[in-house]
Design a protein around this motif. Structure first.
Motif, short mmCIF file in Angstrom:
data_model
loop_
_atom_site.label_atom_id
_atom_site.label_comp_id
_atom_site.label_asym_id
_atom_site.label_seq_id
_atom_site.Cartn_x
_atom_site.Cartn_y
_atom_site.Cartn_z
N LYS A 1 -14.49 -7.61 1.49
CA LYS A 1 -13.95 -6.87 0.36
C LYS A 1 -12.44 -7.09 0.29
O LYS A 1 -11.80 -7.49 1.26
N ASP A 2 -11.86 -6.81 -0.88
CA ASP A 2 -10.44 -7.09 -1.08
C ASP A 2 -9.56 -5.96 -0.53
O ASP A 2 -10.05 -4.96 -0.01
N ALA A 3 -8.25 -6.13 -0.69
CA ALA A 3 -7.28 -5.18 -0.14
C ALA A 3 -7.38 -3.82 -0.83
O ALA A 3 -7.13 -2.78 -0.21
N GLU A 4 -7.74 -3.81 -2.10
CA GLU A 4 -7.87 -2.55 -2.83
C GLU A 4 -9.00 -1.71 -2.28
O GLU A 4 -8.88 -0.49 -2.15
N TYR A 5 -10.10 -2.36 -1.92
CA TYR A 5 -11.22 -1.63 -1.32
C TYR A 5 -10.81 -0.99 0.01
O TYR A 5 -11.11 0.17 0.27
N GLY B 1 3.70 6.41 1.09
CA GLY B 1 4.39 5.31 0.42
C GLY B 1 3.97 3.95 0.91
O GLY B 1 4.81 3.09 1.19
N GLY B 2 2.67 3.74 1.02
CA GLY B 2 2.16 2.49 1.55
C GLY B 2 1.90 2.59 3.05
O GLY B 2 2.23 3.59 3.69
N TYR B 3 1.33 1.56 3.61
CA TYR B 3 1.02 1.57 5.05
C TYR B 3 1.01 0.15 5.59
O TYR B 3 0.94 -0.83 4.85
N GLU B 4 1.12 0.07 6.89
CA GLU B 4 0.95 -1.19 7.60
C GLU B 4 0.04 -0.94 8.79
O GLU B 4 -0.05 0.19 9.29
N LEU B 5 -0.64 -1.98 9.24
CA LEU B 5 -1.59 -1.86 10.33
C LEU B 5 -0.99 -2.42 11.61
O LEU B 5 -0.23 -3.39 11.59
N MET B 6 -1.35 -1.78 12.72
CA MET B 6 -0.78 -2.14 14.01
C MET B 6 -1.86 -2.19 15.08
O MET B 6 -2.96 -1.65 14.89
N ARG B 7 -1.53 -2.80 16.18
CA ARG B 7 -2.38 -2.81 17.35
C ARG B 7 -1.51 -2.67 18.58
O ARG B 7 -0.29 -2.85 18.52
N SER B 8 -2.13 -2.33 19.70
CA SER B 8 -1.35 -2.15 20.93
C SER B 8 -1.00 -3.51 21.53
O SER B 8 -1.85 -4.41 21.61
N SER B 9 0.27 -3.64 21.91
CA SER B 9 0.72 -4.87 22.57
C SER B 9 0.76 -4.68 24.08
O SER B 9 0.85 -5.64 24.84
N SER B 10 0.75 -3.43 24.52
CA SER B 10 0.70 -3.08 25.95
C SER B 10 0.02 -1.72 26.04
O SER B 10 -0.55 -1.24 25.06
N ARG B 11 0.10 -1.09 27.18
CA ARG B 11 -0.54 0.22 27.34
C ARG B 11 0.17 1.31 26.56
O ARG B 11 -0.41 2.35 26.27
N THR B 12 1.43 1.09 26.20
CA THR B 12 2.19 2.14 25.53
C THR B 12 2.82 1.71 24.20
O THR B 12 3.14 2.56 23.38
N TYR C 1 -4.05 -6.70 3.43
CA TYR C 1 -5.08 -6.45 4.44
C TYR C 1 -6.45 -6.35 3.78
O TYR C 1 -6.64 -5.58 2.83
N THR C 2 -7.42 -7.10 4.27
CA THR C 2 -8.80 -7.02 3.81
C THR C 2 -9.72 -6.80 5.00
O THR C 2 -9.34 -7.05 6.15
#
Length: 209
Positions: A68-72, A88-99, A111-112
């Protein structure tokens, strides 16, 4: 003797059933965690995770349709995290270490679900959602009234059947009311005062003699 066979007739096709016409959508189930502000760059600790959950943010497992597209994806995240609309919008993140957290690079189309599931390299890591421009409210979300189908449990204080989702709040109020009633039923004990007898004149005469 017999009519010639008509070779121009199209072959008979059995109509498809509703089940055969139905196209199955491939879903992708993943764990997300919505953060509270644009400056969050660390994995929430246990106390903060509890605060986020109580305020309608925090960790949730979402089942999303793939390809699905970014709007979905945006609409799906806003449906499960209504407060994110104020970010006001968002961004996605992941853990690069334990903290620590790191931003997942945004592709040109945004993002899709396909990008997150197959190309982002998330793997089994939690996908963190961080608002871009504004701090989200950390006010607790009011609980909705329990439905008639909600599981009930007997209160050991008053004996009534209470919906399990509101049992803890009921116990607090029920115990307070029970203690108050017990205080009212207790007899009032007053301290008995000693009775002072008056001293007669005859006693004073005997003492002086």
């Amino acid at each position: 003797m017999f009519a010639p066979y008509n070779t121009n007739l199209t072959a008979y096709r059995r109509p498809q059933t509703k089940f055969q016409r139905h196209t199955f959508k491939t879903t992708w189930t993943y764990k997300f965690c919505c953060l509270g502000g644009p400056n969050e760059d660390e994995v929430p600790d246990k106390p903060m995770k509890r605060i986020l959950i109580e305020t309608g943010l925090g960790e949730k497992k979402l089942a999303l349709v793939k390809n699905k597209d970014a709007e979905y994806l945006r609409d799906a995240l806003l449906e499960h995290y209504p407060k994110l609309k104020d970010g006001g919008g968002y961004e996605l993140m992941r853990s690069s270490s334990r903290t620590l957290l790191e931003t997942i690079s945004i592709p040109s189309c945004g993002y899709t679900t396909h990008y997150l599931s197959d190309e982002s390299g998330l793997g089994s890591a939690i996908c963190y959602i961080r608002p871009l421009q504004a701090q989200l409210s950390l006010d607790a979300v009011e609980r909705s009234e329990p439905s008639e189908f909600c599981l009930k449990e007997v209160c050991k204080v008053c004996g009534e059947k209470i919906p399990i989702v509101s049992l803890r709040d009921h116990l607090f109020e029920c115990k307070e009311q029970c203690e108050h009633d017990q205080m009212e039923d207790m007899p009032v004990i007053t301290k008995r005062q000693k009775r002072l007898e008056p001293i007669h004149d005859s006693a004073c005469v005997r003492l002086n003699s």
